[in-house]
Motif scaffolding. Structure first.
Motif, mmCIF file in Angstrom:
data_model
loop_
_atom_site.group_PDB
_atom_site.id
_atom_site.type_symbol
_atom_site.label_atom_id
_atom_site.label_comp_id
_atom_site.label_asym_id
_atom_site.label_seq_id
_atom_site.Cartn_x
_atom_site.Cartn_y
_atom_site.Cartn_z
ATOM 1 N N GLN A 172 29.244 34.090 32.654
ATOM 2 C CA GLN A 172 29.799 33.733 33.963
ATOM 3 C C GLN A 172 31.303 33.468 33.867
ATOM 4 O O GLN A 172 32.067 33.838 34.767
ATOM 5 N N GLN A 175 37.574 32.607 41.698
ATOM 6 C CA GLN A 175 37.416 33.966 41.177
ATOM 7 C C GLN A 175 38.785 34.617 40.996
ATOM 8 O O GLN A 175 39.640 34.542 41.877
ATOM 9 N N TYR A 176 38.985 35.240 39.828
ATOM 10 C CA TYR A 176 40.237 35.947 39.552
ATOM 11 C C TYR A 176 39.973 37.441 39.373
ATOM 12 O O TYR A 176 38.836 37.870 39.126
ATOM 13 N N GLU A 177 41.049 38.212 39.491
ATOM 14 C CA GLU A 177 40.958 39.646 39.243
ATOM 15 C C GLU A 177 42.197 40.090 38.469
ATOM 16 O O GLU A 177 43.326 39.761 38.840
ATOM 17 N N ARG A 233 33.247 36.699 33.773
ATOM 18 C CA ARG A 233 33.320 37.290 35.109
ATOM 19 C C ARG A 233 34.279 36.504 36.017
ATOM 20 O O ARG A 233 35.024 37.092 36.803
ATOM 21 N N ARG A 234 34.254 35.193 35.905
ATOM 22 C CA ARG A 234 35.050 34.363 36.804
ATOM 23 C C ARG A 234 36.545 34.586 36.605
ATOM 24 O O ARG A 234 37.302 34.696 37.568
ATOM 25 N N ASP A 288 37.743 37.184 34.925
ATOM 26 C CA ASP A 288 37.952 38.633 34.872
ATOM 27 C C ASP A 288 38.837 39.019 33.690
ATOM 28 O O ASP A 288 39.883 39.653 33.846
#
Length: 572
Positions: free
Chosen positions: A239, A348-350, A242-243, A245
């Motif tokens: 997780q 959430q980051y990208e 994913r969080r 990224d």
């Protein structure tokens, strides 16, 4: 009720819910083995050698998450455990090793099979105990198990004098679930070990600081270390990946802490790390290592390691902080706890551009394919295709170990059993035995080299006798392959004492001597049939040996020489 020391020991093991013991009897421990005779609910696996028992208890512990237990007698029986104890210590594996010594009146008199095993093993354990008083035996055993499993896990040695095993005293049962509730153990722990038993609580200010550092980062990278595996924090780590990224590299001990099939993983990092992992480490602006020791096989040149990044270290053991690599920030705490605290605070980051850059580099080494010559990649690809995806893999140490970690993808903690810190040749078969005993529903594959297999191949006797269907796959290049690789690249092809040509037995006949089937494979076309037969034998409760003939000049790619910058590939 009054019991002998031997029975008190067995009752304490019952308290700890021990279901399996690996060991080898002898004179001083006979009272314990006599008591064991009446405890039918506890399975004892008699190995061929005490070192095999030590590795089996270790493999059992790593694969099940329980505390492994190993018995040995005094003198050479106890000293034969030391390599296994050191292996468990370097890889933070929770095993309680129990030996018996000569009677107290003979200690210090050079009695037959006397040795100071507690003194010998003190540097390679969390603690050692010499029990001279039967009234202290029960609490010592309880303390040892608590210490082995608490904080950063590790091995503990209990040595009991023979007269204590025959002496009697009152024994009061204390079920395991009552230990913490009553606070009984807390009063027993000597002050020196209090910190080892307590699970460190992460400082929330440290957690908040890391949250801020992640917010500022444009090119974050993660390293999944053995601490994620030991904490069984694989879901929280997934997780976390994913969080934020971020791409994630995996250490040898981190196998299974994050799935090797995950699109975010870049493979192994360090000396034989993938190009993607090493390049990401060299170009990131924030490196977060969770449960990683920054060993010399990862941070080959500490002063230039992740030189463009702020380095953050999350570890349960304060002694690891700034030991090998100087960090910009650290959090002391259990991986699962720290990751949960971070997940509660992180948005959430990208980082698409950064990920695209990292994943443009090779994540897995490509080796040449051939229809007439067997290659390591062909062997491992066939294993991956034919065997269940959740198969447990135990390796020895060397080229085959690196090939297995490069090409087999591990999805959960305890799926990969390997000697990462100590690099113990001969570890694999014992570990596979322990894993199979603790995971009867899983296929267990032992991947080894011809040099390693010669060291503890005698444990095929254990595989055969107990019907433990371990599949052994030997990468047979008739050499000490990894040493030969170094001699080829660094020592100008001066092959000093690395050839095993005409020094090894016929491994198929060797298996047959123990009543096991085997097959020698020299071409790719023979491999699939051999693995199919091995799986069929395994389904019938029988072990199997596949002897794979590979070229002596096969090498592990990539390779960075020790002490060099992480992107200075000697082989790429």
């Amino acid at each position: 009720m009054k019991l002998t020391g031997a029975r008190i020991l067995m009752e304490c093991l019952r308290e700890q819910k021990v279901d399996t013991i690996f060991g080898y009897p002898g004179g001083t421990i006979l009272n314990v083995y006599d008591a064991l005779y009446d405890y039918k609910e506890i399975t004892h696996i008699l190995t061929s050698h005490e070192q095999g028992a030590a590795h089996a208890a270790d493999g059992y512990a790593r694969s099940t998450g329980k505390v492994g237990v190993c018995f040995a007698t005094s003198g050479p029986g106890a000293t034969n455990l030391t390599t296994g104890i050191a292996t468990a210590y370097m890889d933070s594996s929770s095993v309680v090793f129990i030996s018996c010594n000569v009677p107290q009146n003979l200690i210090g008199r050079d009695a037959f099979q006397e040795v100071d095993i507690t003194g010998i093993t003190m540097p390679i354990t969390k603690s050692t105990y010499l029990v001279r008083d039967v009234t202290k035996l029960a609490d010592t055993v309880r303390e040892a198990f608590a210490l082995a499993r608490s904080g950063r896990p590790g091995p503990v040695v209990i040595d009991i004098t023979r007269d204590v095993t025959s002496a009697e005293c009152d024994y009061e049962p204390l079920p395991l679930e009552q230990h913490a509730a009553t606070g009984h153990l807390a009063s027993l722990i000597r002050r020196a070990y209090t910190s080892s038993l307590k699970m460190p609580e992460a400082d929330l200010d440290d957690v908040e600081k890391l949250v801020e550092m992640i917010a500022e980062s444009k090119k974050p990278m993660l390293i999944c270390g053995g601490g994620v595996v030991r904490s069984r924090a694989h879901e929280e780590f997934r997780q976390f990946v994913r969080r934020i990224d971020a791409p994630v590299a995996i250490t040898v001990m981190g196998g299974g802490g994050v799935s090797g099939r995950d699109v975010m993983t870049t493979g192994m990092i360090g000396m034989h790390g993938s190009v993607a992992s090493n390049m990401a480490c060299d170009n990131c602006d924030l490196l977060i290592a969770v449960g990683c020791r920054f060993s010399d096989r990862v941070a080959l040149k500490p002063e230039t390691f992740a030189h463009q990044a702020k380095i953050v270290h999350v570890d349960i053991d304060r002694a690891e902080i700034n030991k090998n690599v100087q960090t910009d920030h650290h959090i002391i705490g259990d991986a699962k706890q720290v990751l949960n605290l971070l997940l509660e605070r992180l948005p959430q980051y990208e980082h698409k551009e950064w990920k695209d850059f990292v994943l443009s580099f090779p994540r897995e080494t490509e080796y040449g394919e051939s229809e007439s010559v067997l290659t390591p990649k062909q062997v491992l690809s066939t294993i991956a295709r034919k065997c269940p995806q959740d198969s447990i893999v135990a390796t020895d140490v060397g080229q085959h170990q690196m090939w297995a970690i490069q090409h087999l993808h591990f999805d959960y903690p305890g799926q990969l059993l390997t000697s990462g810190g100590f690099g113990t040749m001969g570890f694999g078969l014992g570990a596979a035995i322990g894993a199979k005993q603790g995971n009867s529903d899983k296929t267990v594959i032992h991947i080894t080299g011809d040099g390693c297999f010669r060291m503890n191949g005698n444990e095929l006797a254990t595989v055969a006798y107990y019907g433990l269907p371990v599949i052994t796959v030997i990468f047979n290049n008739r050499n000490l392959g990894m040493v030969r690789q170094w001699q080829s690249l660094i020592y100008d092809h001066r092959y000093s004492q690395t050839s095993l040509e005409n020094r090894s037995p016929d491994f198929v006949k060797f298996a047959d001597a123990f009543g096991l089937k085997g097959r020698r494979v020299t071409q790719p076309s023979e491999l699939e049939e051999a693995i199919t037969e091995a799986l069929a034998e395994s389904a019938q409760g029988r072990g199997y040996v596949i002897d794979c003939a590979i070229n002596a000049d096969e090498m592990v790619h990539p390779m960075v020489n020790g002490g060099h910058h992480i992107t200075e590939f000697l082989l790429s």
